[in-house]
Design an enzyme around this catalytic site. Structure first.
Site, mmCIF file in Angstrom:
data_model
loop_
_atom_site.group_PDB
_atom_site.id
_atom_site.type_symbol
_atom_site.label_atom_id
_atom_site.label_comp_id
_atom_site.label_asym_id
_atom_site.label_seq_id
_atom_site.Cartn_x
_atom_site.Cartn_y
_atom_site.Cartn_z
ATOM 1 N N ASP A 13 15.363 4.064 13.658
ATOM 2 C CA ASP A 13 16.491 4.345 14.581
ATOM 3 C C ASP A 13 16.692 3.285 15.661
ATOM 4 O O ASP A 13 16.908 3.626 16.840
ATOM 5 C CB ASP A 13 16.305 5.724 15.235
ATOM 6 N N ASP A 51 19.844 7.310 12.477
ATOM 7 C CA ASP A 51 20.315 8.613 12.931
ATOM 8 C C ASP A 51 21.832 8.608 12.714
ATOM 9 O O ASP A 51 22.524 7.693 13.173
ATOM 10 C CB ASP A 51 19.953 8.753 14.421
ATOM 11 N N HIS A 53 24.785 11.292 12.724
ATOM 12 C CA HIS A 53 25.282 12.652 12.918
ATOM 13 C C HIS A 53 26.797 12.744 12.745
ATOM 14 O O HIS A 53 27.525 11.878 13.228
ATOM 15 C CB HIS A 53 24.956 13.138 14.335
ATOM 16 N N HIS A 85 25.405 11.499 20.325
ATOM 17 C CA HIS A 85 24.833 10.183 20.041
ATOM 18 C C HIS A 85 24.873 9.921 18.538
ATOM 19 O O HIS A 85 24.895 10.858 17.735
ATOM 20 C CB HIS A 85 23.385 10.106 20.542
ATOM 21 N N LYS A 110 19.783 10.103 8.340
ATOM 22 C CA LYS A 110 19.259 11.449 8.627
ATOM 23 C C LYS A 110 20.075 12.093 9.731
ATOM 24 O O LYS A 110 20.808 11.399 10.452
ATOM 25 C CB LYS A 110 17.786 11.364 9.018
ATOM 26 N N CYS A 155 11.590 10.559 17.027
ATOM 27 C CA CYS A 155 11.724 10.186 15.615
ATOM 28 C C CYS A 155 10.544 9.375 15.084
ATOM 29 O O CYS A 155 10.164 9.529 13.928
ATOM 30 C CB CYS A 155 13.062 9.487 15.393
HETATM 31 C C1 VGL Z 1 16.166 10.669 18.291
HETATM 32 C C2 VGL Z 1 16.683 12.377 19.705
HETATM 33 C C3 VGL Z 1 17.775 12.719 18.943
HETATM 34 C C4 VGL Z 1 15.262 9.524 17.950
HETATM 35 C C5 VGL Z 1 17.247 10.993 17.502
HETATM 36 O O1 VGL Z 1 15.680 8.611 17.215
HETATM 37 O O2 VGL Z 1 14.109 9.533 18.436
HETATM 38 N N1 VGL Z 1 15.887 11.373 19.381
HETATM 39 N N2 VGL Z 1 18.044 12.018 17.839
HETATM 40 ZN ZN ZN Z 2 19.817 12.377 16.794
#
Ligand code: VGL
Ligand code: ZN
Length: 204
Positions: A13, A51, A53, A85, A110, A155
């Site tokens: 990420d 990440d 979404h 995010h 993901k 993550c």
């Molecule tokens: C993450 C919070 C929400 C991460 C991803 O990449 O650590 N943290 N989504």
């Molecule tokens: Zn996230």
């Protein structure tokens, strides 16, 4: 390198929204980029997670009428409510421009299911659906993985734990990780938890 223990680097990420100025900025998150770029040349296989979404994802405080940084529920699990995010197709979801993606062979996305969050690059938080990463790594002959990126206490942590559960030998490249630290000490606690689970911690 031992050819029987194919080693993969997992870049977790490293995306604009987790960098300073991003929607879910991790303090000093940009510092992982140079560290990750240095690690890449040492690995025969490099994988990235992203990440990714949909707008209105259930982990977003805005979708639950909640306050970012507080706790809610999602998929029957306690869920930190995050600011919006890494929304699919936005600049915030893009990989950091300075991250060297040239040798990244595959990207595992993901957090696509709006009804469950997915910190780990292997499984959603409810362990209902796998991303296929474990099977991919096994098919490539990987037995050891090194994990780095953002964020150490979310993550990166969940990815490393699932890698242990999947039977990989796991190293945390701590110098190429930064954490959210919603509560002071979260990163230290995550590192200790990983050590206790047999994860090797390297500082660079
Ligand atoms: C993450 C919070 C929400 C991460 C991803 O990449 O650590 N943290 N989504
Ligand atoms: Zn996230």
């Amino acid at each position: 390198m031992n050819l029987d223990s194919m080693n993969a680097l997992l870049l977790i990420d490293i995306q604009n929204d987790f960098l300073p100025g991003g929607a879910l900025a991790v303090s000093h998150g940009d510092e992982v980029i140079a560290a990750a770029n240095r690690l890449i040349s040492g690995f025969p296989l490099v994988i990235a997670s992203q990440d990714w979404h949909p707008a209105g994802h259930g982990s977003f405080a805005s979708a639950q009428g909640g306050v970012p940084g507080t706790l809610g529920t999602l998929a029957g699990l306690t869920q930190v409510l995050w600011p919006d995010h890494c929304v699919q197709g936005t600049r915030g979801a893009d990989f950091a421009a300075a991250l060297d993606m040239r040798r990244v062979e595959a990207i595992f996305r993901k957090g696509v299911d709006p009804t469950v969050d997915s910190y780990s690059a292997f499984w959603d938080n409810g362990r209902r659906r796998s991303t296929g990463l474990a099977g991919y790594l096994r098919e490539r002959g990987v037995s050891c993985v090194t994990v780095c990126g953002l964020a150490t206490d979310y993550c990166v942590r969940f990815t490393a734990l699932d890698a242990v559960d999947a039977g990989f030998e796991v190293t945390l490249a701590l110098g190429a990780c930064r954490g959210v630290e919603l509560a002071a000490g979260d990163v230290e606690r995550a590192v200790e938890e990983l050590r206790a689970r047999g994860v090797k911690v390297m500082l660079s």
